[in-house]
Write a protein that holds these residues in place. Sequence first.
Motif, PDB file in Angstrom:
ATOM      1  N   PRO A 142      -4.997  55.185 -22.162  1.00  0.00           N
ATOM      2  CA  PRO A 142      -4.375  54.447 -21.090  1.00  0.00           C
ATOM      3  C   PRO A 142      -5.261  52.918 -20.836  1.00  0.00           C
ATOM      4  O   PRO A 142      -6.353  53.203 -20.915  1.00  0.00           O
ATOM      5  N   ASN A 143      -4.636  52.282 -20.611  1.00  0.00           N
ATOM      6  CA  ASN A 143      -5.285  50.903 -20.244  1.00  0.00           C
ATOM      7  C   ASN A 143      -6.136  50.658 -19.107  1.00  0.00           C
ATOM      8  O   ASN A 143      -6.918  49.564 -19.011  1.00  0.00           O
ATOM      9  N   GLU A 144      -5.852  51.449 -18.109  1.00  0.00           N
ATOM     10  CA  GLU A 144      -6.753  51.334 -16.918  1.00  0.00           C
ATOM     11  C   GLU A 144      -8.153  51.880 -17.195  1.00  0.00           C
ATOM     12  O   GLU A 144      -8.973  51.669 -16.465  1.00  0.00           O
ATOM     13  N   LEU A 145      -8.315  52.768 -18.088  1.00  0.00           N
ATOM     14  CA  LEU A 145      -9.776  53.166 -18.500  1.00  0.00           C
ATOM     15  C   LEU A 145     -10.660  52.169 -19.156  1.00  0.00           C
ATOM     16  O   LEU A 145     -10.240  51.462 -19.783  1.00  0.00           O
ATOM     17  N   THR A 146     -11.862  52.189 -18.629  1.00  0.00           N
ATOM     18  CA  THR A 146     -12.754  51.326 -19.036  1.00  0.00           C
ATOM     19  C   THR A 146     -14.199  52.254 -19.489  1.00  0.00           C
ATOM     20  O   THR A 146     -14.145  53.190 -19.496  1.00  0.00           O
ATOM     21  N   GLU A 147     -14.921  51.398 -20.115  1.00  0.00           N
ATOM     22  CA  GLU A 147     -16.126  51.886 -20.633  1.00  0.00           C
ATOM     23  C   GLU A 147     -17.044  52.660 -19.805  1.00  0.00           C
ATOM     24  O   GLU A 147     -17.486  53.811 -20.045  1.00  0.00           O
ATOM     25  N   LYS A 148     -16.974  52.572 -18.401  1.00  0.00           N
ATOM     26  CA  LYS A 148     -17.713  52.923 -17.300  1.00  0.00           C
ATOM     27  C   LYS A 148     -17.170  54.270 -17.284  1.00  0.00           C
ATOM     28  O   LYS A 148     -17.780  55.557 -16.811  1.00  0.00           O
ATOM     29  N   ASP A 149     -15.912  54.719 -17.519  1.00  0.00           N
ATOM     30  CA  ASP A 149     -15.197  56.107 -17.256  1.00  0.00           C
ATOM     31  C   ASP A 149     -15.859  57.287 -18.172  1.00  0.00           C
ATOM     32  O   ASP A 149     -15.632  58.362 -18.116  1.00  0.00           O
ATOM     33  N   PHE A 150     -16.463  56.601 -19.351  1.00  0.00           N
ATOM     34  CA  PHE A 150     -17.110  57.507 -20.206  1.00  0.00           C
ATOM     35  C   PHE A 150     -18.453  57.432 -20.458  1.00  0.00           C
ATOM     36  O   PHE A 150     -19.048  58.162 -21.401  1.00  0.00           O
ATOM     37  N   GLU A 151     -19.208  56.882 -19.359  1.00  0.00           N
ATOM     38  CA  GLU A 151     -20.634  56.816 -19.549  1.00  0.00           C
ATOM     39  C   GLU A 151     -21.224  58.351 -19.335  1.00  0.00           C
ATOM     40  O   GLU A 151     -22.317  58.380 -19.791  1.00  0.00           O
ATOM     41  N   HIS A 152     -20.487  59.310 -18.958  1.00  0.00           N
ATOM     42  CA  HIS A 152     -21.057  60.495 -18.746  1.00  0.00           C
ATOM     43  C   HIS A 152     -21.186  61.309 -20.030  1.00  0.00           C
ATOM     44  O   HIS A 152     -21.805  62.233 -20.195  1.00  0.00           O
TER      45      HIS A 152
END
Length: 211
Positions: A142-152
């Motif tokens: 999805p285009n709304e996801l960013t790098e920060k969404d996977f920092e965990h």
Amino acid sequence: MEKTISYTTKNTYVTLNTITQKTKNVWFVFHGIGYLSKYFIKHFESLNSEENYIVAPQAPSKYYLKDEYKYVGASWLTKENTSTEIDNVITYVDTVFETEKIPAHLNLILFGFSQGVSVVARWVAQRKIHCKKLILYAGGIPNELTEKDFEHLDFNTTEVKVIYGESDEYLNTVRLKSEKVKVDSLFKGNAEIEMFSGGHEIKPEIIKSLI
């Protein structure tokens, strides 16, 4: 005037094999558009049944395939009321996950195929899910996801694999190039991209190679 209500609903999901002392891996597998989970899960029957337990959530929106009103498929989301439907789907997946009570010592493998890629990616991002493997097969993130969404995610302990068919009719050259740039950015260059000879399909040998 369009109004929104909240109500309780029910949905199914299917499992394959049983968790025992010999179990090593628990798979959550998300099907693509047009599938039912009870058929999609058959793609994982070739895995060692003693070591692998499979959970296949079911997309909530059912519909008849073609004009015969005989075969039924399902869809996770459409462009209609997408944000609300995303919330509904994520809440449903949460409930399946909580119901299964997966032992913490087992490897959690998350697998999305086609439209299922968008579901598993959003679930991991929104709920900060930790897993052993995240496999995104023949679908768009999805285009709304960013790098920060996977920092965990700790890429020392989580393997991210992205798989595409060289002749996938839904992923032309332009879109494939865009997806690869997105993957590199979201996962900071830690995702392995694998191409195979074929189209928009699940290959048994690829499933086996994921263990």
